[in-house]
Design a protein around this motif. Sequence first.
Motif, PDB file in Angstrom:
ATOM      1  N   ASN A   1       0.816  -1.212   0.000  1.00  0.00           N
ATOM      2  CA  ASN A   1       0.000   0.000   0.000  1.00  0.00           C
ATOM      3  C   ASN A   1       0.850   1.263   0.000  1.00  0.00           C
ATOM      4  OD1 ASN A   1      -2.612  -0.994  -0.143  1.00  0.00           O
ATOM      5  ND2 ASN A   1      -2.556  -1.559   2.028  1.00  0.00           N
ATOM      6  N   PRO A   2       1.696   1.433  -1.004  1.00  0.00           N
ATOM      7  CA  PRO A   2       2.588   2.594  -1.021  1.00  0.00           C
ATOM      8  C   PRO A   2       1.823   3.872  -1.359  1.00  0.00           C
ATOM      9  CG  PRO A   2       2.783   1.422  -3.068  1.00  0.00           C
ATOM     10  CD  PRO A   2       1.809   0.644  -2.232  1.00  0.00           C
ATOM     11  N   ASP A   3       2.472   5.021  -1.082  1.00  0.00           N
ATOM     12  CA  ASP A   3       1.850   6.303  -1.434  1.00  0.00           C
ATOM     13  C   ASP A   3       2.063   6.611  -2.905  1.00  0.00           C
ATOM     14  OD1 ASP A   3       1.260   6.907   1.340  1.00  0.00           O
ATOM     15  OD2 ASP A   3       3.431   7.072   1.538  1.00  0.00           O
ATOM     16  N   ILE A   4       3.233   6.215  -3.403  1.00  0.00           N
ATOM     17  CA  ILE A   4       3.575   6.565  -4.780  1.00  0.00           C
ATOM     18  C   ILE A   4       3.970   5.289  -5.531  1.00  0.00           C
ATOM     19  CG2 ILE A   4       5.142   7.891  -6.257  1.00  0.00           C
ATOM     20  CD1 ILE A   4       5.657   9.624  -3.693  1.00  0.00           C
ATOM     21  N   ILE A   5       3.454   5.148  -6.742  1.00  0.00           N
ATOM     22  CA  ILE A   5       3.903   4.049  -7.591  1.00  0.00           C
ATOM     23  C   ILE A   5       4.554   4.636  -8.829  1.00  0.00           C
ATOM     24  CG2 ILE A   5       3.082   2.260  -9.164  1.00  0.00           C
ATOM     25  CD1 ILE A   5       1.469   1.135  -7.053  1.00  0.00           C
ATOM     26  N   ILE A   6       5.747   4.128  -9.130  1.00  0.00           N
ATOM     27  CA  ILE A   6       6.468   4.610 -10.300  1.00  0.00           C
ATOM     28  C   ILE A   6       6.375   3.551 -11.385  1.00  0.00           C
ATOM     29  CG2 ILE A   6       8.749   5.166 -11.171  1.00  0.00           C
ATOM     30  CD1 ILE A   6       9.310   6.317  -8.393  1.00  0.00           C
ATOM     31  N   ALA A   7       5.899   3.953 -12.548  1.00  0.00           N
ATOM     32  CA  ALA A   7       5.745   2.991 -13.644  1.00  0.00           C
ATOM     33  C   ALA A   7       6.576   3.465 -14.820  1.00  0.00           C
ATOM     34  CB  ALA A   7       4.277   2.875 -14.030  1.00  0.00           C
ATOM     35  N   ASP A   8       7.544   2.654 -15.197  1.00  0.00           N
ATOM     36  CA  ASP A   8       8.470   3.066 -16.251  1.00  0.00           C
ATOM     37  C   ASP A   8       8.082   2.406 -17.572  1.00  0.00           C
ATOM     38  OD1 ASP A   8      10.544   3.869 -17.770  1.00  0.00           O
ATOM     39  OD2 ASP A   8      12.111   2.871 -16.628  1.00  0.00           O
ATOM     40  N   GLU A   9       7.325   3.121 -18.388  1.00  0.00           N
ATOM     41  CA  GLU A   9       6.937   2.630 -19.716  1.00  0.00           C
ATOM     42  C   GLU A   9       6.321   1.230 -19.686  1.00  0.00           C
ATOM     43  OE1 GLU A   9       9.680   3.217 -22.964  1.00  0.00           O
ATOM     44  OE2 GLU A   9      10.606   4.855 -21.879  1.00  0.00           O
ATOM     45  N   ILE A  10       5.465   0.988 -18.695  1.00  0.00           N
ATOM     46  CA  ILE A  10       4.941  -0.367 -18.572  1.00  0.00           C
ATOM     47  C   ILE A  10       3.977  -0.713 -19.692  1.00  0.00           C
ATOM     48  CG2 ILE A  10       5.228  -0.631 -16.105  1.00  0.00           C
ATOM     49  CD1 ILE A  10       2.256   0.060 -15.842  1.00  0.00           C
ATOM     50  N   LEU A  11       3.408   0.292 -20.337  1.00  0.00           N
ATOM     51  CA  LEU A  11       2.340  -0.007 -21.287  1.00  0.00           C
ATOM     52  C   LEU A  11       2.856  -0.279 -22.692  1.00  0.00           C
ATOM     53  CD1 LEU A  11       0.102   2.831 -19.971  1.00  0.00           C
ATOM     54  CD2 LEU A  11      -0.282   0.410 -19.607  1.00  0.00           C
ATOM     55  N   SER A  12       4.147   0.016 -22.927  1.00  0.00           N
ATOM     56  CA  SER A  12       4.625  -0.039 -24.309  1.00  0.00           C
ATOM     57  C   SER A  12       4.738  -1.468 -24.837  1.00  0.00           C
ATOM     58  CB  SER A  12       5.972   0.659 -24.414  1.00  0.00           C
ATOM     59  OG  SER A  12       6.852   0.143 -23.458  1.00  0.00           O
ATOM     60  N   THR A  13       4.833  -2.465 -23.934  1.00  0.00           N
ATOM     61  CA  THR A  13       4.999  -3.828 -24.430  1.00  0.00           C
ATOM     62  C   THR A  13       3.665  -4.534 -24.664  1.00  0.00           C
ATOM     63  OG1 THR A  13       5.240  -4.585 -22.169  1.00  0.00           O
ATOM     64  CG2 THR A  13       7.256  -4.196 -23.394  1.00  0.00           C
ATOM     65  N   LEU A  14       2.556  -3.878 -24.332  1.00  0.00           N
ATOM     66  CA  LEU A  14       1.250  -4.538 -24.476  1.00  0.00           C
ATOM     67  C   LEU A  14       0.545  -4.076 -25.745  1.00  0.00           C
ATOM     68  CD1 LEU A  14      -0.081  -4.234 -20.853  1.00  0.00           C
ATOM     69  CD2 LEU A  14       0.423  -6.343 -22.053  1.00  0.00           C
ATOM     70  N   ASP A  15      -0.282  -4.953 -26.288  1.00  0.00           N
ATOM     71  CA  ASP A  15      -1.051  -4.486 -27.435  1.00  0.00           C
ATOM     72  C   ASP A  15      -2.263  -3.686 -26.951  1.00  0.00           C
ATOM     73  OD1 ASP A  15      -3.476  -6.101 -27.298  1.00  0.00           O
ATOM     74  OD2 ASP A  15      -2.118  -7.774 -27.617  1.00  0.00           O
ATOM     75  N   ILE A  16      -2.973  -3.109 -27.894  1.00  0.00           N
ATOM     76  CA  ILE A  16      -3.858  -1.996 -27.566  1.00  0.00           C
ATOM     77  C   ILE A  16      -4.976  -2.375 -26.591  1.00  0.00           C
ATOM     78  CG2 ILE A  16      -5.392  -2.194 -29.563  1.00  0.00           C
ATOM     79  CD1 ILE A  16      -3.790   1.046 -28.501  1.00  0.00           C
ATOM     80  N   SER A  17      -5.600  -3.557 -26.778  1.00  0.00           N
ATOM     81  CA  SER A  17      -6.745  -3.886 -25.924  1.00  0.00           C
ATOM     82  C   SER A  17      -6.277  -4.206 -24.507  1.00  0.00           C
ATOM     83  CB  SER A  17      -7.498  -5.072 -26.518  1.00  0.00           C
ATOM     84  OG  SER A  17      -6.634  -6.176 -26.606  1.00  0.00           O
ATOM     85  N   LEU A  18      -5.156  -4.926 -24.410  1.00  0.00           N
ATOM     86  CA  LEU A  18      -4.631  -5.262 -23.087  1.00  0.00           C
ATOM     87  C   LEU A  18      -4.104  -4.011 -22.397  1.00  0.00           C
ATOM     88  CD1 LEU A  18      -2.793  -8.549 -24.018  1.00  0.00           C
ATOM     89  CD2 LEU A  18      -5.010  -8.283 -22.936  1.00  0.00           C
ATOM     90  N   ARG A  19      -3.587  -3.065 -23.221  1.00  0.00           N
ATOM     91  CA  ARG A  19      -3.093  -1.820 -22.670  1.00  0.00           C
ATOM     92  C   ARG A  19      -4.216  -1.097 -21.931  1.00  0.00           C
ATOM     93  NH1 ARG A  19      -0.163   1.936 -26.937  1.00  0.00           N
ATOM     94  NH2 ARG A  19       1.132   0.089 -27.161  1.00  0.00           N
ATOM     95  N   PHE A  20      -5.391  -1.107 -22.545  1.00  0.00           N
ATOM     96  CA  PHE A  20      -6.491  -0.406 -21.894  1.00  0.00           C
ATOM     97  C   PHE A  20      -6.974  -1.146 -20.664  1.00  0.00           C
ATOM     98  CE2 PHE A  20      -6.915   1.832 -26.011  1.00  0.00           C
ATOM     99  CZ  PHE A  20      -6.665   3.079 -25.486  1.00  0.00           C
ATOM    100  N   LYS A  21      -6.842  -2.455 -20.691  1.00  0.00           N
ATOM    101  CA  LYS A  21      -7.196  -3.226 -19.499  1.00  0.00           C
ATOM    102  C   LYS A  21      -6.325  -2.799 -18.310  1.00  0.00           C
ATOM    103  CE  LYS A  21      -7.516  -7.816 -17.633  1.00  0.00           C
ATOM    104  NZ  LYS A  21      -7.536  -9.229 -17.807  1.00  0.00           N
ATOM    105  N   ILE A  22      -5.000  -2.687 -18.585  1.00  0.00           N
ATOM    106  CA  ILE A  22      -4.084  -2.306 -17.521  1.00  0.00           C
ATOM    107  C   ILE A  22      -4.306  -0.854 -17.101  1.00  0.00           C
ATOM    108  CG2 ILE A  22      -1.635  -1.992 -16.975  1.00  0.00           C
ATOM    109  CD1 ILE A  22      -2.464  -4.874 -16.970  1.00  0.00           C
ATOM    110  N   VAL A  23      -4.558   0.024 -18.092  1.00  0.00           N
ATOM    111  CA  VAL A  23      -4.825   1.429 -17.763  1.00  0.00           C
ATOM    112  C   VAL A  23      -6.036   1.530 -16.847  1.00  0.00           C
ATOM    113  CG1 VAL A  23      -5.625   3.613 -18.729  1.00  0.00           C
ATOM    114  CG2 VAL A  23      -3.748   2.403 -19.809  1.00  0.00           C
ATOM    115  N   ASN A  24      -7.105   0.805 -17.212  1.00  0.00           N
ATOM    116  CA  ASN A  24      -8.310   0.863 -16.385  1.00  0.00           C
ATOM    117  C   ASN A  24      -8.058   0.288 -14.996  1.00  0.00           C
ATOM    118  OD1 ASN A  24      -9.753   2.089 -18.364  1.00  0.00           O
ATOM    119  ND2 ASN A  24     -10.560   0.173 -19.210  1.00  0.00           N
ATOM    120  N   LEU A  25      -7.229  -0.771 -14.944  1.00  0.00           N
ATOM    121  CA  LEU A  25      -6.885  -1.365 -13.650  1.00  0.00           C
ATOM    122  C   LEU A  25      -6.155  -0.342 -12.791  1.00  0.00           C
ATOM    123  CD1 LEU A  25      -6.666  -3.828 -11.816  1.00  0.00           C
ATOM    124  CD2 LEU A  25      -4.585  -4.440 -13.019  1.00  0.00           C
ATOM    125  N   LEU A  26      -5.180   0.353 -13.403  1.00  0.00           N
ATOM    126  CA  LEU A  26      -4.410   1.345 -12.648  1.00  0.00           C
ATOM    127  C   LEU A  26      -5.316   2.463 -12.145  1.00  0.00           C
ATOM    128  CD1 LEU A  26      -1.177   1.628 -14.819  1.00  0.00           C
ATOM    129  CD2 LEU A  26      -1.342   0.721 -12.508  1.00  0.00           C
TER     130      LEU A  26
END
Lengths: 296, 269
Positions: B177-202
């Motif tokens: 349960n951190p205060d800050i999460i750092i994400a370094d280009e995590i979305l670039s390796t996913l294709d478009i539909s899965l990318r949105f799944k992860i975006v919505n999850l975040l």
Amino acid sequence: MLINNGFNEDKIQSPLGYIWSIFKTKTIAVVAMWLIIVLIIVSLFAPWFVPHSPLAQNPESMLLPPYWVEGGDINHILGTDDLGRDSLSRLFHGLQLTLGGALLITLLVGIIGMLIGAAAALTKGVKASVLHHLLDALLAIPTLLSALILITIFGPSYTNCLIAISLSLLPQFIRSSFLAIEQELSKQYIVAIQLDGATKTRLFRYGILPNILEPTITIINRLFTMAIIEIATLGFLGFGAQLPQTELGSIIASSMELIYLSPWLVTFPGIAIFTVIIIVNVLSEGLRHAVLEGEE
Amino acid sequence: MSLSNQSELNVQPLLKVTDLCKSFKHATGILSSREQLAFGPVSFTLEPGQTLAVVGESGSGKSALVRTIGGMLIANSGDIYVKGQHLSSLNSQQRCLSIRMIFQDPSSSLNPKTTVGKILHAPLQLNTDLNDKQRHQQILETLKLVGLLPDYLAFYPNMLSSVQKHQVAIARAMILNPDIIIADEILSTLDISLRFKIVNLLLKIQKAKGTSYIFVAHNMHLVKHMSDQILVLHQGKIIEKGTAKSVCESPQEEQTKYLLLSHQPDYRK
């Protein structure tokens, strides 16, 4: 994302279990593994089942050829030497010293070298360079030569020969394990474990050690092969096992002048050394391939 | 923490970065070396529950910046304050509890030789005083948060699909349960539909837990969708900083306009 026990496996196989199941399909490697186990058991329990004492001299039957050759005796399957000692018994006893010594050196150097290599790779600064370059002076000299130098300092005996060989092989092993660990340290999951706040020991145990199986097998195989050759060589040169100890290299050396009269005395110990090295290399190559396939 | 500055805590931003600089040394000769500036000086603040996007062309120092904040690199100068406390004054446990990092490629950031359960267990064991039962409870709650079933605890990372690996990586970051999460280009390796799944999850996690994100991204439309603040880096310097709306709708700098132009959403192509 529905799970309804529709998986093919009943239970989830661990990576090691998976590697083992691949290894089991490699027939030659499995045969080599069983041969190694048999060899170790045989050399351990040799005194209990060999037909003759390796030192028992018999003036009645000197320089007998193997039993399948004209003039051989079934009592001495591989013949006898110039003092009437049974070749087969001497071979097993020789194997005990040569193979046992090589295994001991491999175990010892493997553990110590891996620990020093890990300590050097996981620490920084002066401590790391001291650990890393501790035995580098020995690295400059060929291992056999440094073992010879060490043995002239210690004095020739079987124990001293083992110590000298261990010390001469240690720097190479430290260097190879250091390189393997160093390469592993740049992986992202290692960085992730470090960011979790893991201690160095934990990092090594869970992060690094399970992931350097392949290079470790290669360097341990090399270590074992060199150890067995060096024990035999030092024995041959007379710096290793002293009489009345029987060691494969020293058996060859003592039979050298009889090579035209009875070539068997030199042939069988030579074949024994050769076979042990081949078997171990086949086993390690099989293991290495199993690890590589398992990690894909 | 003394009592006197505890009252200041309330007015302190969650994360405050002042004049942060980082340069790498390159050996050019036997004795000489050249300093190459990665970024800096950089200053910004981040409020709880906000998302900060770091954008810029490649080589602009955005990855180095987030890695420095995440603790992977050590800054040459400048200060990072988390809730008013200097980052260097925190021990590794406190740092883990406040800042966690999600790596670029989860298939290489999850240890292939340990189960998902153990991967999630390790940060709890190392950084909290919870007992076994509480840890297991926390693991189950986090799995539920990222949308994975408890069955996955016994799985090894190579048995998961790429999006499931992402979920595990997010779970590993969220488990403390951190205060800050750092994400370094995590979305670039996913294709478009899965990318949105992860975006919505975040975004769902942010809504539920109030976590702040700092993320590096290429796709300006995603950045616009996800972030509250945008930081545009060019050759290590901040050239533009502002709310997502103002930066995207009325960019002031050439570089920003260029980024906005060059990153058309790829699903429209």
